[in-house]
Motif scaffolding. Structure first.
Motif, PDB file in Angstrom:
ATOM      1  N   UNK A  92       0.829  -1.197   0.000  1.00 37.29           N
ATOM      2  CA  UNK A  92       0.000   0.000   0.000  1.00 37.29           C
ATOM      3  C   UNK A  92       0.863   1.245   0.000  1.00 37.29           C
ATOM      4  N   UNK A  93       0.212   2.394   0.032  1.00 37.95           N
ATOM      5  CA  UNK A  93       0.937   3.657   0.106  1.00 37.95           C
ATOM      6  C   UNK A  93       1.176   4.017   1.570  1.00 37.95           C
ATOM      7  N   UNK A  94       2.317   4.652   1.821  1.00 38.85           N
ATOM      8  CA  UNK A  94       2.667   5.127   3.155  1.00 38.85           C
ATOM      9  C   UNK A  94       3.106   6.583   3.007  1.00 38.85           C
ATOM     10  N   UNK A  95       2.392   7.468   3.674  1.00 34.52           N
ATOM     11  CA  UNK A  95       2.622   8.902   3.534  1.00 34.52           C
ATOM     12  C   UNK A  95       2.958   9.530   4.880  1.00 34.52           C
ATOM     13  N   UNK A  96       3.958  10.385   4.880  1.00 34.81           N
ATOM     14  CA  UNK A  96       4.344  11.078   6.108  1.00 34.81           C
ATOM     15  C   UNK A  96       3.149  11.803   6.708  1.00 34.81           C
ATOM     16  N   UNK A  97       2.948  11.611   7.995  1.00 36.86           N
ATOM     17  CA  UNK A  97       1.823  12.214   8.712  1.00 36.86           C
ATOM     18  C   UNK A  97       2.110  13.693   8.965  1.00 36.86           C
ATOM     19  N   UNK A  98       1.148  14.554   8.605  1.00 37.43           N
ATOM     20  CA  UNK A  98       1.233  15.981   8.903  1.00 37.43           C
ATOM     21  C   UNK A  98       0.417  16.232  10.171  1.00 37.43           C
ATOM     22  N   UNK A  99       1.083  16.671  11.204  1.00 39.40           N
ATOM     23  CA  UNK A  99       0.441  16.787  12.518  1.00 39.40           C
ATOM     24  C   UNK A  99      -0.395  18.070  12.606  1.00 39.40           C
ATOM     25  N   UNK A 100      -1.520  18.079  11.890  1.00 37.70           N
ATOM     26  CA  UNK A 100      -2.400  19.247  11.931  1.00 37.70           C
ATOM     27  C   UNK A 100      -3.062  19.414  13.301  1.00 37.70           C
ATOM     28  N   UNK A 101      -3.141  18.324  14.074  1.00 39.08           N
ATOM     29  CA  UNK A 101      -3.766  18.421  15.392  1.00 39.08           C
ATOM     30  C   UNK A 101      -2.995  19.373  16.299  1.00 39.08           C
ATOM     31  N   UNK A 102      -1.693  19.499  16.081  1.00 41.57           N
ATOM     32  CA  UNK A 102      -0.870  20.392  16.900  1.00 41.57           C
ATOM     33  C   UNK A 102      -1.232  21.861  16.686  1.00 41.57           C
ATOM     34  N   UNK A 103      -1.929  22.160  15.577  1.00 39.16           N
ATOM     35  CA  UNK A 103      -2.296  23.546  15.295  1.00 39.16           C
ATOM     36  C   UNK A 103      -3.557  23.963  16.045  1.00 39.16           C
ATOM     37  N   UNK A 104      -4.299  22.992  16.602  1.00 35.93           N
ATOM     38  CA  UNK A 104      -5.539  23.308  17.299  1.00 35.93           C
ATOM     39  C   UNK A 104      -6.707  23.575  16.370  1.00 35.93           C
ATOM     40  N   UNK A 105      -6.545  23.297  15.088  1.00 36.13           N
ATOM     41  CA  UNK A 105      -7.627  23.488  14.123  1.00 36.13           C
ATOM     42  C   UNK A 105      -7.794  22.228  13.298  1.00 36.13           C
ATOM     43  N   UNK A 106      -8.898  22.154  12.586  1.00 39.27           N
ATOM     44  CA  UNK A 106      -9.196  20.982  11.768  1.00 39.27           C
ATOM     45  C   UNK A 106      -8.763  21.225  10.330  1.00 39.27           C
ATOM     46  N   UNK A 107      -8.579  20.161   9.527  1.00 44.06           N
ATOM     47  CA  UNK A 107      -8.275  20.350   8.103  1.00 44.06           C
ATOM     48  C   UNK A 107      -9.306  21.257   7.439  1.00 44.06           C
ATOM     49  N   UNK A 108      -8.839  22.149   6.609  1.00 45.19           N
ATOM     50  CA  UNK A 108      -9.714  23.078   5.901  1.00 45.19           C
ATOM     51  C   UNK A 108      -9.993  24.369   6.639  1.00 45.19           C
ATOM     52  N   UNK A 109      -9.803  24.389   7.958  1.00 45.70           N
ATOM     53  CA  UNK A 109     -10.081  25.604   8.727  1.00 45.70           C
ATOM     54  C   UNK A 109      -9.218  26.760   8.217  1.00 45.70           C
ATOM     55  N   UNK A 110      -9.866  27.903   8.039  1.00 44.65           N
ATOM     56  CA  UNK A 110      -9.147  29.071   7.558  1.00 44.65           C
ATOM     57  C   UNK A 110      -8.869  29.057   6.079  1.00 44.65           C
ATOM     58  N   UNK A 111      -9.282  27.981   5.412  1.00 42.36           N
ATOM     59  CA  UNK A 111      -9.059  27.884   3.969  1.00 42.36           C
ATOM     60  C   UNK A 111     -10.356  27.708   3.196  1.00 42.36           C
ATOM     61  N   UNK A 112     -11.356  27.060   3.803  1.00 46.33           N
ATOM     62  CA  UNK A 112     -12.666  26.883   3.193  1.00 46.33           C
ATOM     63  C   UNK A 112     -13.704  27.170   4.266  1.00 46.33           C
ATOM     64  N   UNK A 113     -14.580  28.145   3.998  1.00 50.72           N
ATOM     65  CA  UNK A 113     -15.559  28.554   5.001  1.00 50.72           C
ATOM     66  C   UNK A 113     -16.887  28.872   4.322  1.00 50.72           C
TER      67      UNK A 113
END
Length: 264
Positions: A92-113
């Motif tokens: 399968x594919x293995x992709x480096x994890x981007x720790x967005x949880x450390x930012x205190x926001x969810x994916x898309x926050x501040x970019x799609x509203x």
């Protein structure tokens, strides 16, 4: 060895210890710990891919890796390092994890509203009108930022059929990353994205340069031939040539639905 090389080597060789499964993912997606390190990754085994009507079975992992390689070859570097390898649930594919949880926001926050239909704030580009859960009119818009515009160009190259808001993440430094590229690189035009706000505008100069760099990189035989079909590679090269000839963000297509579902 650079830090990037070290991460790639870990992705390829470290044992994958499954921490848990992402419950909202359409296909089996596990977050894994790279054994002996503090690094994490997303592991998408081919056997966990749900059958699709319009994409060949068992090809999504290869498309994930091919999308990363296209991003790297062109110099966008907007997709986390991704490799194809064996794992505890098979290849399968293995992709480096981007720790967005450390930012205190969810994916898309501040970019799609979604904004009230009375107006979209400065610095945002409207893409679609609709209603909220209470039936009030709203406008969905995305941020007018240079890094999102560059990702929109990359999505045109990749023919991305699934650019949702949830596939836009920022790391703790604020750097943008695009994730989830299993539905890319089809021969037929399947672009479905939330990033339509620049329709009719010319590409930024640096993205024209990236298209030229990618065009030159795709000419020799490369590893993409092991990840997508010959027809898909030919179509990719044709898209790059067409985008170089007419470097303008396209208008929404009138003959098909151009947005992913859901938007987030």
């Amino acid at each position: 060895m650079t830090a990037q090389d070290e991460i790639k080597e870990l992705l390829l060789s470290a044992d994958l210890d499954i921490e848990g499964v992402l419950p909202d993912a359409s296909n089996l997606t596990a977050r894994v710990l790279l054994s002996g390190t503090a690094e994490r990754a997303l592991y998408k085994p081919i056997q966990g891919e749900a059958p699709l009507r319009d994409f060949p079975d068992g090809t999504l992992a290869g498309r994930e890796v091919a999308a990363y390689q296209v991003s790297a070859l062109g110099g966008w570097d907007l997709i986390p390092q991704t490799v194809l390898r064996d794992g505890p649930l098979g290849p399968g594919s293995v992709q480096r994890w981007i720790d967005w949880e450390a930012t205190g926001s969810a994916p898309g926050d501040g970019m799609l509203e979604a904004f009230a239909a009375t107006g979209v704030p400065e610095g945002w580009l409207p893409i679609v009108h609709g209603e909220d859960q209470d039936g009030r009119p709203v406008v969905v818009a995305h941020r007018d930022s240079p890094d999102l515009a560059s990702l929109a160009v990359l999505d045109l190259v990749l023919n991305n059929a699934d650019r949702k808001g949830a596939h836009l993440v920022r790391d703790a430094s604020g750097r943008l990353w695009g994730v989830d590229h299993g539905l890319t690189l089809h021969v037929q035009d399947k672009l479905r994205t939330v990033l339509w706000g620049w329709a009719g505008q010319p590409f930024p100069d640096h993205d024209r340069e990236r298209l030229a760099q990618l065009h030159d990189a795709l000419r020799p035989a490369d590893t993409l031939a092991d990840l997508i079909s010959p027809e898909e590679l030919t179509a990719l090269i044709a898209r790059v040539e067409a985008l170089r000839t007419h470097p303008v963000f396209p208008d929404l297509p009138p003959d098909r639905y151009p947005l992913p579902w859901p938007l987030w």
